[in-house]
Scaffold this active site. Structure first.
Site, PDB file in Angstrom:
ATOM      1  N   GLU A  80       0.822  -1.216   0.000  1.00  0.00           N
ATOM      2  CA  GLU A  80       0.000   0.000   0.000  1.00  0.00           C
ATOM      3  C   GLU A  80       0.856   1.267   0.000  1.00  0.00           C
ATOM      4  O   GLU A  80       1.818   1.380   0.734  1.00  0.00           O
ATOM      5  CB  GLU A  80      -0.924   0.014   1.225  1.00  0.00           C
ATOM      6  CG  GLU A  80      -1.878  -1.165   1.288  1.00  0.00           C
ATOM      7  CD  GLU A  80      -2.854  -1.233   0.115  1.00  0.00           C
ATOM      8  OE1 GLU A  80      -3.092  -0.189  -0.524  1.00  0.00           O
ATOM      9  OE2 GLU A  80      -3.376  -2.336  -0.150  1.00  0.00           O
ATOM     10  N   CYS A 143      -7.925  -2.224   7.463  1.00  0.00           N
ATOM     11  CA  CYS A 143      -6.509  -2.168   7.062  1.00  0.00           C
ATOM     12  C   CYS A 143      -6.085  -0.717   6.861  1.00  0.00           C
ATOM     13  O   CYS A 143      -5.051  -0.273   7.370  1.00  0.00           O
ATOM     14  CB  CYS A 143      -6.278  -3.023   5.814  1.00  0.00           C
ATOM     15  SG  CYS A 143      -6.512  -4.774   6.180  1.00  0.00           S
ATOM     16  N   HIS A 167      -0.999  -6.078   1.796  1.00  0.00           N
ATOM     17  CA  HIS A 167      -2.203  -6.896   1.708  1.00  0.00           C
ATOM     18  C   HIS A 167      -1.851  -8.227   1.059  1.00  0.00           C
ATOM     19  O   HIS A 167      -1.138  -8.260   0.044  1.00  0.00           O
ATOM     20  CB  HIS A 167      -3.264  -6.182   0.844  1.00  0.00           C
ATOM     21  CG  HIS A 167      -4.324  -5.494   1.632  1.00  0.00           C
ATOM     22  ND1 HIS A 167      -4.570  -4.146   1.525  1.00  0.00           N
ATOM     23  CD2 HIS A 167      -5.219  -5.978   2.542  1.00  0.00           C
ATOM     24  CE1 HIS A 167      -5.579  -3.834   2.339  1.00  0.00           C
ATOM     25  NE2 HIS A 167      -5.978  -4.918   2.960  1.00  0.00           N
TER      26      HIS A 167
HETATM   27  N1  PCA Z   1      -8.310  -7.288   5.925  1.00  0.00           N
HETATM   28  C1  PCA Z   1      -9.299  -6.260   6.081  1.00  0.00           C
HETATM   29  C2  PCA Z   1      -9.388  -6.021   7.565  1.00  0.00           C
HETATM   30  C3  PCA Z   1      -8.706  -7.163   8.209  1.00  0.00           C
HETATM   31  C4  PCA Z   1      -7.984  -7.825   7.133  1.00  0.00           C
HETATM   32  O1  PCA Z   1      -7.172  -8.765   7.269  1.00  0.00           O
HETATM   33  C5  PCA Z   1      -9.029  -5.010   5.235  1.00  0.00           C
HETATM   34  O2  PCA Z   1      -8.484  -5.152   4.136  1.00  0.00           O
HETATM   35  O3  PCA Z   1      -9.379  -3.901   5.644  1.00  0.00           O
END
Ligand code: PCA
Length: 205
Positions: A80, A143, A167
């Site tokens: 990100e 996240c 992610h």
């Molecule tokens: N993914 C979610 C919240 C917790 C996770 O592992 C997200 O992408 O916001």
């Protein structure tokens, strides 16, 4: 200099039995890398997750904070670039809270750039043959919420800490009953994390 790292992964959510981010945290600790790594799990709960992340940062005093989370259905590891000052969830968190179009930090900037070397990490991952992309939105769920909270805290206190978010796709066992959804092995996720950490460390030293 011995580098200190705070890793976080989330607890499972949306009915899943595992969260790849926490599985990756646990697996990387088994590797006994020559880095001081503290790994902590965060709840999928608005405010609590952000406050815990900041408390861990205060306690561990790391040089690098790498948060991780699940992005179910993603084909690639997504590093990100930015977090925005907005919660806008489509699904309830693990305490049943559904938060719509709400500012996270009234005193905060609209957005903060991650301070890990995003481009270097993604390039290194691709060189290693791992599907990886830069993502320009961490979403508006937990996240983004945690990344925003950490970056705001670091900025407010002018801390010399790198922080960012990765992610991860589903693990194969999660995708097994979801035809058409991509997955990635735990081994590749762990390799992605170690490569990301190497790149973070390389810009400190
Ligand atoms: N993914 C979610 C919240 C917790 C996770 O592992 C997200 O992408 O916001």
């Amino acid at each position: 200099m011995r580098v200190g790292v705070l890793l976080t992964g989330f607890e499972p959510f949306k009915g899943e039995a595992v969260n790849p981010s926490w599985e990756t945290c646990k697996a990387v600790l088994e590797l006994k890398l020559d880095i001081d790594i503290v790994a902590r799990q965060l709840p999928v709960v608005f405010d609590e997750a952000r406050k815990q992340a900041i408390a861990f940062c205060r306690e561990v005093k790391p040089d690098i904070i790498l948060h991780m989370g699940e992005a179910g259905g993603y084909t690639h590891v997504a590093v990100e670039r930015i977090a925005i000052n907005c919660d806008d969830a489509k699904v309830k968190d693990n305490k049943g809270i559904l938060r719509g179009n709400q500012i996270i930090e009234p005193e905060g900037q609209d957005g903060y750039f991650a301070s890990i070397p995003v481009v270097r990490i993604v390039d290194a991952l691709k060189r290693a043959g791992i599907p990886a992309v830069i993502s320009n939105s961490a979403g508006t769920y937990l996240c983004n919420h945690v990344l925003y909270g950490t970056l705001h805290y670091i900025k407010r206190h002018a801390l010399p800490v790198q922080a960012g978010f990765m992610h991860l796709p589903y693990l194969p066992q999660q995708a097994a009953d979801k035809p058409g959804k991509a997955s990635m092995s735990l081994d590749l996720m762990v390799k992605s994390l170690t490569i990301a950490l190497e790149e973070c460390i390389s810009v400190i030293k």
